[in-house]
Design an enzyme around this catalytic site. Structure first.
Site, mmCIF file in Angstrom:
data_model
loop_
_atom_site.group_PDB
_atom_site.id
_atom_site.type_symbol
_atom_site.label_atom_id
_atom_site.label_comp_id
_atom_site.label_asym_id
_atom_site.label_seq_id
_atom_site.Cartn_x
_atom_site.Cartn_y
_atom_site.Cartn_z
ATOM 1 C CB CYS A 111 -0.940 -0.164 1.276
ATOM 2 S SG CYS A 111 -0.172 0.218 2.738
ATOM 3 C CG ASN A 112 1.111 6.121 -0.158
ATOM 4 O OD1 ASN A 112 1.814 6.213 -0.927
ATOM 5 N ND2 ASN A 112 0.857 7.117 0.829
#
Length: 196
Positions: free
Chosen positions: A135-136
């Protein structure tokens, strides 16, 4: 010689299963060494265009779970929400600095259950491996997926939460830990693979 730099929050979950933050161009030579077959993107936002180009050029399958509203009902968050309440700084309580207000934001919810179930279903398929879940920042959403995966492996909750906290650092989200603790592993079914 190209530099071999792993993505932020990179870690080995088990043989052929890796976790990290969103890789940048600096990390691509490292990722090439992993011989990935798939990337499972669990971020609330879309992966970067440069990452998409890299995955395409390497023939790596992207399982992008971010844009599906059925998997992400809370994102993107509304621009204005009635749950945000201003509260005064300590100096305001004493009558000083009346112009300074700080907004109190409600805690972010954990990743939605359908997203976790879909990610775990992919992780239980041999054809997905070697795989990177990201994810980020590689902390909360990735950590929740890995935590629920550990529950499937019957790890002790204390060990699961210790691993989650190691990657979350000072930004531990109690709601994510609660989600992991209460996650019903019976929602994920293991399907038998056809004999070769």
């Amino acid at each position: 010689m190209a530099k071999i730099v792993p993505p932020m929050n990179f870690g080995l979950v088990e043989d052929g299963f890796y976790r990290s933050a969103q890789p940048s161009e600096l990390n691509f030579s490292f990722l090439e060494k992993l011989n990935l077959r798939a990337v499972i993107w669990v971020g609330a936002e879309e992966p970067s265009d440069i990452l998409l180009s890299f995955l395409d050029s390497q023939g790596i399958v992207l399982h992008n779970l971010s844009p599906q509203p059925s998997l992400n009902p809370h994102f993107p968050p509304p621009a204005s929400t009635p749950d945000i309440h201003p509260f005064p700084f300590p100096s305001q309580a004493q009558g000083q600095g009346a112009g300074n207000l700080q907004l109190h934001l409600p805690p972010l919810p954990p990743p939605p259950e359908p997203l976790i179930i879909r990610a775990l279903t992919l992780l239980l398929q041999a054809q997905t491996f070697p795989v990177l879940v990201c994810c980020n920042m590689g902390r909360h959403r990735t950590g929740t997926v890995v935590g629920c995966y550990r529950k499937l492996q019957r790890w002790a909750l204390s060990s699961i939460l210790e691993e989650y906290r190691r990657y979350a650092g000072m930004k531990v989200r109690v709601l994510n830990e609660q989600f992991i603790e209460l996650f019903d592993t019976d929602l994920v079914s293991v399907t038998a693979e056809p004999a070769s």
